[in-house]
Design a protein around this motif. Structure first.
Motif, PDB file in Angstrom:
ATOM      1  N   ARG A 281      30.256  39.880  41.686  1.00 17.36           N
ATOM      2  CA  ARG A 281      30.429  41.049  42.546  1.00 17.36           C
ATOM      3  C   ARG A 281      31.597  40.814  43.510  1.00 17.36           C
ATOM      4  O   ARG A 281      31.573  41.228  44.668  1.00 17.36           O
ATOM      5  CB  ARG A 281      29.156  41.376  43.332  1.00 17.36           C
ATOM      6  CG  ARG A 281      27.942  41.706  42.458  1.00 17.36           C
ATOM      7  CD  ARG A 281      28.239  42.868  41.528  1.00 17.36           C
ATOM      8  NE  ARG A 281      27.069  43.320  40.785  1.00 17.36           N
ATOM      9  CZ  ARG A 281      26.778  42.919  39.529  1.00 17.36           C
ATOM     10  NH1 ARG A 281      27.561  42.037  38.926  1.00 17.36           N
ATOM     11  NH2 ARG A 281      25.734  43.399  38.907  1.00 17.36           N
ATOM     12  N   ALA A 282      32.640  40.143  43.016  1.00 18.31           N
ATOM     13  CA  ALA A 282      33.786  39.762  43.843  1.00 18.31           C
ATOM     14  C   ALA A 282      34.900  40.782  43.724  1.00 18.31           C
ATOM     15  O   ALA A 282      35.009  41.518  42.735  1.00 18.31           O
ATOM     16  CB  ALA A 282      34.299  38.380  43.428  1.00 18.31           C
ATOM     17  N   GLY A 283      35.769  40.830  44.754  1.00 21.07           N
ATOM     18  CA  GLY A 283      36.944  41.683  44.737  1.00 21.07           C
ATOM     19  C   GLY A 283      36.609  43.148  44.954  1.00 21.07           C
ATOM     20  O   GLY A 283      35.432  43.531  45.094  1.00 21.07           O
ATOM     21  N   PRO A 284      37.644  43.994  44.963  1.00 19.88           N
ATOM     22  CA  PRO A 284      37.425  45.433  45.172  1.00 19.88           C
ATOM     23  C   PRO A 284      36.512  46.058  44.124  1.00 19.88           C
ATOM     24  O   PRO A 284      35.670  46.907  44.450  1.00 19.88           O
ATOM     25  CB  PRO A 284      38.840  46.014  45.100  1.00 19.88           C
ATOM     26  CG  PRO A 284      39.743  44.876  45.458  1.00 19.88           C
ATOM     27  CD  PRO A 284      39.089  43.656  44.918  1.00 19.88           C
ATOM     28  N   LEU A 285      36.654  45.642  42.868  1.00 16.71           N
ATOM     29  CA  LEU A 285      35.788  46.193  41.828  1.00 16.71           C
ATOM     30  C   LEU A 285      34.341  45.751  42.037  1.00 16.71           C
ATOM     31  O   LEU A 285      33.404  46.524  41.791  1.00 16.71           O
ATOM     32  CB  LEU A 285      36.278  45.762  40.440  1.00 16.71           C
ATOM     33  CG  LEU A 285      37.595  46.371  39.967  1.00 16.71           C
ATOM     34  CD1 LEU A 285      38.037  45.743  38.651  1.00 16.71           C
ATOM     35  CD2 LEU A 285      37.471  47.883  39.810  1.00 16.71           C
ATOM     36  N   GLY A 286      34.160  44.520  42.488  1.00 20.15           N
ATOM     37  CA  GLY A 286      32.811  44.050  42.793  1.00 20.15           C
ATOM     38  C   GLY A 286      32.184  44.826  43.931  1.00 20.15           C
ATOM     39  O   GLY A 286      30.978  45.123  43.909  1.00 20.15           O
ATOM     40  N   ALA A 287      33.012  45.190  44.930  1.00 20.91           N
ATOM     41  CA  ALA A 287      32.501  45.986  46.053  1.00 20.91           C
ATOM     42  C   ALA A 287      32.080  47.370  45.586  1.00 20.91           C
ATOM     43  O   ALA A 287      31.044  47.902  46.016  1.00 20.91           O
ATOM     44  CB  ALA A 287      33.576  46.085  47.135  1.00 20.91           C
ATOM     45  N   VAL A 288      32.881  47.976  44.700  1.00 17.88           N
ATOM     46  CA  VAL A 288      32.542  49.294  44.155  1.00 17.88           C
ATOM     47  C   VAL A 288      31.235  49.222  43.372  1.00 17.88           C
ATOM     48  O   VAL A 288      30.353  50.081  43.515  1.00 17.88           O
ATOM     49  CB  VAL A 288      33.697  49.814  43.266  1.00 17.88           C
ATOM     50  CG1 VAL A 288      33.236  51.014  42.443  1.00 17.88           C
ATOM     51  CG2 VAL A 288      34.895  50.191  44.117  1.00 17.88           C
ATOM     52  N   LEU A 289      31.098  48.183  42.545  1.00 14.31           N
ATOM     53  CA  LEU A 289      29.885  48.026  41.745  1.00 14.31           C
ATOM     54  C   LEU A 289      28.667  47.816  42.633  1.00 14.31           C
ATOM     55  O   LEU A 289      27.603  48.407  42.402  1.00 14.31           O
ATOM     56  CB  LEU A 289      30.057  46.851  40.773  1.00 14.31           C
ATOM     57  CG  LEU A 289      28.869  46.534  39.865  1.00 14.31           C
ATOM     58  CD1 LEU A 289      28.466  47.741  39.028  1.00 14.31           C
ATOM     59  CD2 LEU A 289      29.193  45.338  38.961  1.00 14.31           C
ATOM     60  N   THR A 290      28.801  46.989  43.652  1.00 13.81           N
ATOM     61  CA  THR A 290      27.687  46.750  44.577  1.00 13.81           C
ATOM     62  C   THR A 290      27.280  48.029  45.295  1.00 13.81           C
ATOM     63  O   THR A 290      26.080  48.324  45.448  1.00 13.81           O
ATOM     64  CB  THR A 290      28.081  45.680  45.604  1.00 13.81           C
ATOM     65  OG1 THR A 290      28.383  44.459  44.921  1.00 13.81           O
ATOM     66  CG2 THR A 290      26.957  45.447  46.600  1.00 13.81           C
ATOM     67  N   LEU A 291      28.264  48.809  45.731  1.00 14.81           N
ATOM     68  CA  LEU A 291      27.987  50.077  46.401  1.00 14.81           C
ATOM     69  C   LEU A 291      27.211  51.008  45.475  1.00 14.81           C
ATOM     70  O   LEU A 291      26.249  51.675  45.880  1.00 14.81           O
ATOM     71  CB  LEU A 291      29.296  50.722  46.845  1.00 14.81           C
ATOM     72  CG  LEU A 291      29.223  51.908  47.804  1.00 14.81           C
ATOM     73  CD1 LEU A 291      28.558  51.508  49.105  1.00 14.81           C
ATOM     74  CD2 LEU A 291      30.628  52.470  48.062  1.00 14.81           C
ATOM     75  N   CYS A 292      27.623  51.035  44.225  1.00 16.40           N
ATOM     76  CA  CYS A 292      26.959  51.884  43.232  1.00 16.40           C
ATOM     77  C   CYS A 292      25.521  51.427  43.004  1.00 16.40           C
ATOM     78  O   CYS A 292      24.594  52.236  42.977  1.00 16.40           O
ATOM     79  CB  CYS A 292      27.758  51.854  41.935  1.00 16.40           C
ATOM     80  SG  CYS A 292      27.079  52.882  40.625  1.00 16.40           S
ATOM     81  N   GLU A 293      25.326  50.126  42.834  1.00 18.22           N
ATOM     82  CA  GLU A 293      23.984  49.598  42.590  1.00 18.22           C
ATOM     83  C   GLU A 293      23.063  49.849  43.789  1.00 18.22           C
ATOM     84  O   GLU A 293      21.877  50.189  43.604  1.00 18.22           O
ATOM     85  CB  GLU A 293      24.075  48.098  42.302  1.00 18.22           C
ATOM     86  CG  GLU A 293      24.721  47.776  40.959  1.00 18.22           C
ATOM     87  CD  GLU A 293      24.981  46.295  40.771  1.00 18.22           C
ATOM     88  OE1 GLU A 293      24.905  45.824  39.617  1.00 18.22           O
ATOM     89  OE2 GLU A 293      25.256  45.605  41.778  1.00 18.22           O
ATOM     90  N   ASN A 294      23.578  49.692  44.990  1.00 17.27           N
ATOM     91  CA  ASN A 294      22.772  49.952  46.182  1.00 17.27           C
ATOM     92  C   ASN A 294      22.338  51.411  46.249  1.00 17.27           C
ATOM     93  O   ASN A 294      21.191  51.723  46.614  1.00 17.27           O
ATOM     94  CB  ASN A 294      23.549  49.578  47.447  1.00 17.27           C
ATOM     95  CG  ASN A 294      23.700  48.070  47.593  1.00 17.27           C
ATOM     96  OD1 ASN A 294      22.938  47.299  47.013  1.00 17.27           O
ATOM     97  ND2 ASN A 294      24.688  47.644  48.369  1.00 17.27           N
TER      98      ASN A 294
END
Length: 400
Positions: free
Chosen positions: A352-365
């Motif tokens: 969940r690293a980097g900008p793409l990881g942040a986007v994915l984490t936001l989506c999962e949350n």
């Protein structure tokens, strides 16, 4: 209801082929199934074998840079759209016993014009030596007496090679080397490498496959439409990425996404790959899990859209592949090791690293908030991205 699984593994054997200097230069493909059903469709078996050794493994697979020799049914050889590629890396033989006729000669001529080498057994060659010598590149010997000295003397000038099969002893090797044979396989040199595929879902997304094949053969094929359909078949999605990112099609640089992969392969290669994998029935998917994965992928793309530094297609791929292990019934780490994905996507998926990881984490949350919410969630920008993702997924899956 859980998807039924095929508990009978499909087995592929690769018989190493060595040259006169004992270098491993090629492999001969042998395929079958652990089953008592003698009537199994030979076309389906061929498709599964090619899917395992050509389309799914790619450059990181079992063959490396070696040539693959494979016997194909006449029904397969007569359909150019099914012939595996790249042609220079393949030598094709005929799986069935048969007689020489005009149709067979035309098929062999077409195969060679397309850049394939033709492999013939001596029993077929001897039916019409003059005619068949002009249409073969490799002759398979099962005995040192298969060809007379006069015929052997003619082969070098025609650049026809000799392959010895089932070599069992040092004495046999020396005898064939004295005859000037070029290639050898048998247990004396190396035992075959057997690979049994893992059990997979039996049914897959058949409706999407059928629509995809239909779209491939329309007069004005739309690459955007092909992309939409390919996304719905996870196993095929992976195969297209691997194929487009292989050294034969991709000459270095940034790894390509599915949109670009479809364009790189083009209609002919897509038809070949998709028809083979469809016949192989190796596309396990769950409609419920697929819907969840598509919602996540579309939401990640929506979240990335306002940021110039983020590629929306990379975000879509990140969201989709975050659930690809569930769709393909594969271990995530093993799957990622063999996927031609960019490092930022891999880092996002693993850590969940980097900008793409942040986007994915936001989506999962947000997914967890949706799942746990009792009352309606506030109509903020985040939820708007989610609702748009629901709409896009519905539009995509309504065609199934």
């Amino acid at each position: 209801m859980p998807e039924q699984r095929d508990h009978v593994p499909f087995t592929v054997a690769l018989q190493p082929i060595h040259d006169a200097s004992h270098h491993h230069v090629a492999d001969r493909l042998v395929y079958g199934r652990h089953t008592e059903d003698e009537a199994e469709d030979i076309m389906s078996s061929t498709a599964k074998a090619l899917a395992s050794t050509v389309y799914e493994l790619g450059d990181s697979g079992l063959l490396g840079d070696r040539t693959l020799l494979v016997d194909l049914p006449l029904g397969w050889l007569e359909r150019p759209e099914l012939l595996p590629t790249p042609a220079p890396r393949l030598a094709l033989g005929i799986a069935e016993e048969g007689m020489i006729d005009a149709e067979l000669l035309a098929t062999l001529d077409d195969i060679r014009e397309r850049g394939y080498r033709v492999v013939l057994p001596t029993r077929l060659l001897k039916q019409d030596l003059e005619t068949m010598l002009d249409r073969c590149d490799i002759i398979v010997l099962s005995s040192p007496h298969d060809l007379d000295d006069k015929t052997l003397e003619r082969l070098p000038a025609r650049n026809v090679k000799l392959l010895v099969e089932n070599l069992d002893s040092r004495e046999e090797l020396a005898r064939y080397q004295a005859m000037g044979c070029d290639y050898y396989h048998g247990n004396y040199l190396a035992k075959p490498n057997f690979i049994a595929s893992a059990p997979r879902g039996r049914h897959g997304n058949r409706a999407a496959q059928i629509r995809l094949i239909r779209a491939l053969y329309e007069d004005n094929s739309d690459f955007n439409r092909l992309h939409e359909l390919a996304v719905q078949v996870p196993h095929l999605h992976v195969a297209i990425l691997r194929r487009a990112n292989s050294s034969y099609f991709h000459r270095g640089g940034k790894e390509v996404d599915l949109h670009r992969a479809v364009q790189i392969l083009g209609l002919i290669e897509l038809r070949r790959l998709i028809l083979t994998l469809t016949l192989a029935s190796l596309q396990p998917s769950s409609r419920i899990v697929l819907r969840m994965a598509l919602i996540r992928a579309f939401m990640c793309r929506n979240l990335a859209a306002p940021f110039p530094a983020l590629d929306p297609e990379d975000a879509f791929t990140t969201g989709l592949f975050s659930m690809m292990d569930a769709l393909l019934e594969e271990d995530r780490n093993t799957l990622l090791e063999h996927l031609p994905l960019g490092q930022p996507i891999i880092d996002a998926l693993k850590h969940r690293a980097g900008p793409l990881g942040a986007v994915l984490t936001l989506c999962e949350n947000h997914e967890r908030q949706v799942e746990e919410a009792i009352d309606d969630l506030p109509p903020d920008q985040l939820h708007s991205c989610y609702m748009n993702a629901l709409s896009s997924t519905k539009a995509l899956m309504d065609n199934l």
